[in-house]
Design a protein around this motif. Sequence first.
Motif, PDB file in Angstrom:
ATOM      1  N   GLY A  40     -21.026  43.971 -18.133  1.00 14.08           N
ATOM      2  CA  GLY A  40     -20.772  44.220 -16.720  1.00 14.08           C
ATOM      3  C   GLY A  40     -21.929  43.875 -15.812  1.00 14.08           C
ATOM      4  O   GLY A  40     -22.118  44.520 -14.789  1.00 14.08           O
ATOM      5  N   TYR A 126     -13.300  51.969 -12.045  1.00  9.94           N
ATOM      6  CA  TYR A 126     -14.627  52.099 -12.652  1.00  9.94           C
ATOM      7  C   TYR A 126     -14.783  53.490 -13.261  1.00  9.94           C
ATOM      8  O   TYR A 126     -14.676  54.494 -12.571  1.00  9.94           O
ATOM      9  N   LEU A 206     -19.544  46.996  -3.979  1.00  9.67           N
ATOM     10  CA  LEU A 206     -20.572  46.505  -4.892  1.00  9.67           C
ATOM     11  C   LEU A 206     -20.457  45.031  -5.219  1.00  9.67           C
ATOM     12  O   LEU A 206     -21.466  44.379  -5.499  1.00  9.67           O
ATOM     13  N   SER A 231     -24.952  47.767  -3.526  1.00 10.97           N
ATOM     14  CA  SER A 231     -26.000  47.746  -4.549  1.00 10.97           C
ATOM     15  C   SER A 231     -26.665  46.386  -4.601  1.00 10.97           C
ATOM     16  O   SER A 231     -26.062  45.373  -4.243  1.00 10.97           O
ATOM     17  N   ARG A 242     -32.396  49.057 -10.525  1.00  7.87           N
ATOM     18  CA  ARG A 242     -31.811  50.336 -10.119  1.00  7.87           C
ATOM     19  C   ARG A 242     -31.977  50.612  -8.623  1.00  7.87           C
ATOM     20  O   ARG A 242     -32.678  51.532  -8.222  1.00  7.87           O
TER      21      ARG A 242
ATOM     22  N   TYR B  65     -29.894  45.834 -17.205  1.00  8.59           N
ATOM     23  CA  TYR B  65     -29.694  47.209 -17.672  1.00  8.59           C
ATOM     24  C   TYR B  65     -30.270  47.344 -19.085  1.00  8.59           C
ATOM     25  O   TYR B  65     -30.259  46.393 -19.865  1.00  8.59           O
ATOM     26  N   ILE B 265     -26.748  54.941 -15.466  1.00  2.40           N
ATOM     27  CA  ILE B 265     -26.633  53.707 -16.250  1.00  2.40           C
ATOM     28  C   ILE B 265     -27.870  53.535 -17.130  1.00  2.40           C
ATOM     29  O   ILE B 265     -27.773  53.592 -18.338  1.00  2.40           O
TER      30      ILE B 265
HETATM   31  C1  LIG Z   1     -17.430  49.358  -9.242  1.00  2.00           C
HETATM   32  C2  LIG Z   1     -18.811  49.752  -9.604  1.00  2.00           C
HETATM   33  N1  LIG Z   1     -19.454  50.679  -8.846  1.00  2.00           N
HETATM   34  C3  LIG Z   1     -20.713  51.069  -9.134  1.00  2.00           C
HETATM   35  C4  LIG Z   1     -21.421  50.565 -10.200  1.00  2.00           C
HETATM   36  C5  LIG Z   1     -22.837  51.057 -10.441  1.00  2.00           C
HETATM   37  O1  LIG Z   1     -23.784  50.012 -10.309  1.00  2.00           O
HETATM   38  P1  LIG Z   1     -25.331  50.229 -10.005  1.00  2.00           P
HETATM   39  O2  LIG Z   1     -25.681  51.652 -10.212  1.00  2.00           O
HETATM   40  O3  LIG Z   1     -26.055  49.309 -10.952  1.00  2.00           O
HETATM   41  O4  LIG Z   1     -25.592  49.807  -8.585  1.00  2.00           O
HETATM   42  C6  LIG Z   1     -20.792  49.602 -11.031  1.00  2.00           C
HETATM   43  C7  LIG Z   1     -21.507  49.052 -12.196  1.00  2.00           C
HETATM   44  O5  LIG Z   1     -20.963  48.357 -13.024  1.00  2.00           O
HETATM   45  C8  LIG Z   1     -19.476  49.188 -10.706  1.00  2.00           C
HETATM   46  O6  LIG Z   1     -18.829  48.269 -11.459  1.00  2.00           O
END
Ligand SMILES: Cc1ncc(COP(=O)(O)O)c(C=O)c1O
Lengths: 389, 389
Positions: A40, A126, A206, A231, A242, B65, B265
């Motif tokens: 992912g 998700y 995202l 993000s 992060r 990650y 994560i």
């Molecule tokens: C839909 C969605 N939201 C949030 C996240 C969280 O991502 P991050 O914490 O890396 O910004 C992900 C990660 O795969 C995601 O697919």
Amino acid sequence: MFTKCSQRAANIESFKVMDLLKRARELESQGCDVVHLEVGEPDFATAEPVAEAAIAAIRAGRTQYTPAAGIPELREAIAGYYQTRYDLNVDPVQVLVTPGASGALLLAFALLADTGQTFMMSDPGYPCNRQFLRFLQAGAQLVPTGPAERFQLTEALISEHWQSQTAGVLLASPSNPTGTLVPPEQMQAIAQRVRQLGGQLIVDELYHGLTYGADAMTALQVDPDVFVINSFSKYFGMTGWRLGWLIAPPEAIKMMEKMAQNLFISPTTVSQYAALAAFQPDSLAIFEGRRQAFEERRNFLVQGLKSLGFAVPAMPDGAFYVYADASHLTDDSFNFCWSLLEENHIAVTPGADFGQFEASRYVRFSYTTGLVQIEKALQRMAKRFSATR
Amino acid sequence: MFTKCSQRAANIESFKVMDLLKRARELESQGCDVVHLEVGEPDFATAEPVAEAAIAAIRAGRTQYTPAAGIPELREAIAGYYQTRYDLNVDPVQVLVTPGASGALLLAFALLADTGQTFMMSDPGYPCNRQFLRFLQAGAQLVPTGPAERFQLTEALISEHWQSQTAGVLLASPSNPTGTLVPPEQMQAIAQRVRQLGGQLIVDELYHGLTYGADAMTALQVDPDVFVINSFSKYFGMTGWRLGWLIAPPEAIKMMEKMAQNLFISPTTVSQYAALAAFQPDSLAIFEGRRQAFEERRNFLVQGLKSLGFAVPAMPDGAFYVYADASHLTDDSFNFCWSLLEENHIAVTPGADFGQFEASRYVRFSYTTGLVQIEKALQRMAKRFSATR
Ligand SMILES: Cc1ncc(COP(=O)(O)O)c(C=O)c1O
Ligand SMILES: Cc1ncc(COP(=O)(O)O)c(C=O)c1O
């Protein structure tokens, strides 16, 4: 022997794909060439200008705690990005910089959902969202969505499923695992409806930037009071750094900042300085190049899957996932994933990780690997399915 | 206008020192020379070998990650550190790498405290602990401690205050804000008692390494089932990198890993590779040099404060704080902090940020600035107090 465990902790689920991944690593350690279509995150390294900005920050000694809401320059840069990308005025006080979108989602749910309340969201979706809410002793109200709605909630579905304990609605556009967008007129209708119902709308954006047709609109364009999550992980290729953000009304930001101060102290400092460079023209040019590569992969993979007998009931508009219906090939997508791994050395994610509704039909293929690898996986499957047919 | 807000979010408090800090920045922008004795992080930059390891990781493209529990190399290095520092065998599967000790504390409380349960801790203590528990709809049970116990819980206090809803006890040794250690025999007695009572002991060892007499023991030496919290923030000088860890029994680690996977994560990747270099001899030599500098500052500051009329009822054994009793100079330490800022341009943290018990007597002075600045602050106070006497 450790025996105590809170109800909260007992309720949290791990991802089903984790066991698959473990097995994949075992196979690899035995010399097998596993094709990874389960990942992912982008396979591209962090863009050079971003990496160089991080190095410059380290050399300049920018390694101490920052304000909980993020360094002012980054809050301004993010606000400025809404101006250039969406032609939208966002005040830096509406921007909260967080440890990933993960941190933003935790804070938003913590602010908006009281114990026992629920957030409505599409099934499939998700998986962590359900767990954030469980962690808070609130809940996810999963509403089945299928090809007819392109796996997205609609105004009608929201009206139909609204309950007294519903605190709000979460949309992800583009979605993980399906890559589909919420169309602008639906977004408008949903925002209005949720507001009428006295709830709060959160939109996870995202995968913005990674769309393969029209650019996605931001939900802020239809309603300035929506909570928007974003993000640096995906479009900006910065997963391991992060760093994410949240746009919300200033009074809401203040409440979440207070929580962030206590929970996180601050987001990673070097990551914040690195992210400043992500909005530079040279970085954006790199991201656009990568977007084109993802688009090419999507087209190639979708086409290949269809010719193998998978259905792709909703062509993904964005992200890097294809949610493929494998029901012509199996009646149990979970076992199917295992057999793909064991027999063909292809790792993919079972539908069961994204919800319950018709999950046993679906498999998520990620195109976070190059065309050569994708082709290899398609060829292996072609061999297998032609042999069984 | 945003009006919704969960009870949880409403209950979380921000630090009182934040308003002081804001005013300090205002004064500075007007050209005032403010001496900062309120800061809770080392003034030293990240050590060169650590910074270089971070840069090497970035150049090597290690920016994706990682496993939720941290990269295996770092879990091993942390386990190895217990061998070399404490002569103690720790298995890497007992190590969870987290986004700061903050992340570790959230996970530990989430695992151990059910809704409505409490963790016992000393008043005064690190303020975020109370907020983590509130966030989880659990609570902190603050037990007043004073000079007689050197501001630490004792076996007797724990026995006396234990209640049916008490899930466990949190100690911090050395403590923030007092810098005092829990003596080894007390640690042993407490661990045993908490276990008898059916609770779980958590020991925050964040300021280990920064002690100015004997080395601190780890609570794991008296009880292998204690949860130990630590961090790269303080001794290792890596606050802004947001990296900590937790040692616990393997089954507990697995439960917390599952939560970490969903909530965070993974910890910041570059920080993890940087931290690997923190255990190298050249890094440890730098940290030892800094420890000595802190010791010198402590001695100078404590001496200076005493000569001004402050009492220091418990000489700090470690960390970089002096919890000074200002009751000879004021009957309201909170207003006193404000007047120190306004009149003398000295920023310190009021006792009220650390609890309620006799908080109006106390002020926390941090020696996270050089001797020249500390001396400047002492001189300014000397002028003021000699004038008023
Ligand atoms: C839909 C969605 N939201 C949030 C996240 C969280 O991502 P991050 O914490 O890396 O910004 C992900 C990660 O795969 C995601 O697919
Ligand atoms: C006693 C104590 N515990 C935990 C923390 C959290 O530190 P971090 O999250 O940076 O590791 C702090 C920070 O000041 C502290 O003083």
